[in-house]
Design an enzyme around this catalytic site. Sequence first.
Site, PDB file in Angstrom:
ATOM      1  CG  HIS A 133      32.136  32.364  41.566  1.00 44.21           C
ATOM      2  ND1 HIS A 133      33.323  32.529  41.841  1.00 44.21           N
ATOM      3  CD2 HIS A 133      32.355  30.699  42.071  1.00 44.21           C
ATOM      4  CE1 HIS A 133      33.993  31.956  42.529  1.00 44.21           C
ATOM      5  NE2 HIS A 133      33.397  31.125  42.788  1.00 44.21           N
ATOM      6  CG  HIS A 207      35.825  27.690  39.985  1.00 45.23           C
ATOM      7  ND1 HIS A 207      35.959  26.652  40.955  1.00 45.23           N
ATOM      8  CD2 HIS A 207      35.435  28.796  40.879  1.00 45.23           C
ATOM      9  CE1 HIS A 207      35.578  26.856  42.201  1.00 45.23           C
ATOM     10  NE2 HIS A 207      35.256  27.845  42.361  1.00 45.23           N
ATOM     11  CD  GLU A 344      38.483  29.868  42.688  1.00 43.67           C
ATOM     12  OE1 GLU A 344      37.490  30.490  42.386  1.00 43.67           O
ATOM     13  OE2 GLU A 344      38.573  29.230  43.619  1.00 43.67           O
TER      14      GLU A 344
HETATM   15  C1  BGC Z   1      34.789  30.100  46.427  1.00 47.40           C
HETATM   16  C2  BGC Z   1      34.124  29.122  47.553  1.00 47.40           C
HETATM   17  C3  BGC Z   1      32.890  28.595  46.679  1.00 47.40           C
HETATM   18  C4  BGC Z   1      33.337  27.888  45.505  1.00 47.40           C
HETATM   19  C5  BGC Z   1      32.301  27.393  44.652  1.00 47.40           C
HETATM   20  C6  BGC Z   1      35.127  29.354  45.263  1.00 47.40           C
HETATM   21  O1  BGC Z   1      36.208  30.160  44.549  1.00 47.40           O
HETATM   22  O2  BGC Z   1      35.855  30.771  47.137  1.00 47.40           O
HETATM   23  O3  BGC Z   1      33.687  29.762  48.508  1.00 47.40           O
HETATM   24  O4  BGC Z   1      32.162  27.850  47.606  1.00 47.40           O
HETATM   25  O5  BGC Z   1      34.176  28.807  44.667  1.00 47.40           O
HETATM   26  O6  BGC Z   1      32.270  26.028  44.226  1.00 47.40           O
END
Ligand code: BGC
Length: 379
Positions: A133, A207, A344
């Site tokens: 991210h 998210h 997402e």
């Molecule tokens: C990911 C997870 C991650 C989470 C974080 C998601 O987009 O796929 O693996 O732990 O985001 O909160």
Amino acid sequence: MDTKMTGWGILVALLVATASGAVDAKTMGIEKSAFGKTAEGEAVDLYTLTNGSGMRVGIMTYGGIVVSLEVPDRDGNSADVVLGFDTLDGYLGESPYFGALIGRYGNRIANGRFRLDRKKYKLVQNNGPNTLHGGTKGFDKRVWSAKPIREDGSVGLRLRYTSADGEEGYPGTLKCTVTYRLTEDNGLKIDYLAETDKATPINLTHHSYFNLAGHDAGSILGHEMMIAADTFLPVDDTQIPTGKLRSVADTPFDFREPKAIGVEINADYDQLKFYPGGYDHCHVLRNQDGDLALGARVADPKSGRVMEVYTTEPGVQFYSGNFLDGVAGKGGAVYYERFGFCLESQHYPDSPNQPAFPSTILKPGQQYTSTTVYKFSAE
Ligand code: BGC
């Protein structure tokens, strides 16, 4: 309201309500209030958008985070359907990306490395060996500038952030604009736009952790999910796609017809066992044309709330909140694993290292565009 009130009385009452920050859910509007300061002293504002059709959304300038999303159920009763914190401090602490805009690259890049135009780039590794991210200080932890927008049929917020050349290891100055719109027909529409002055990977997403029964309602395993995907991307033990597309047929990943999220989440299946908490994979959407198309539909049988996800993206990461471990959230709620789910919209994880995947490289002179709509109704 007092039926004897005169026209002037009503006007004054409305002005007082507005001045006090109260928002009438029956009219379309935008309210701004202060939401605190970051550790560096940057002021953060909260904008509350109301669409006149029963929906209200709170979005703050820190991380472009959706802090609340009120949606009516089948009886017209509203509940806040996104997990989050009451105060800015919660988000400044250890937030699992609640409600945030994610960039410069949503999901993982293997070993925090990629090659572009024969140059090697090294990113900040913030998730085991990988970059997740955007790195340690991704777009979710930046203060965006904001401009309210009012249009026919919607109210919105235009957020801007310029990511510096070299930020978190990524090349190029990247100018990003993200526009949230709350539409009269109960859609939360997100338009992403970006331009760069050097070639760079980009994969922006949103998210929010949804629980259509209400953020404090507990497990999401009874929600019924449909994902318009025939294949998904299996991952290795650091959650990097193997590069293969696997058919969802005869696997727990088959959401072609609606089924409860919980039905097969504990199945004895290699991809669920890597991370014993459940789903956390990119589904390859049937629509690969870049048109806005239905990617997923989720229904909560108890409240009747329904959320459809329309997107121009080729993939959607379905994450079943596996790593929620007793997070102290809004209004005293405590969020445990599988108390919220994320959908997402995105290009595939690790695309900069996987030439067979659709490209995520934005070049100077090009424009990155992406649109996702979270559309709410009740049945
Ligand atoms: C990911 C997870 C991650 C989470 C974080 C998601 O987009 O796929 O693996 O732990 O985001 O909160």
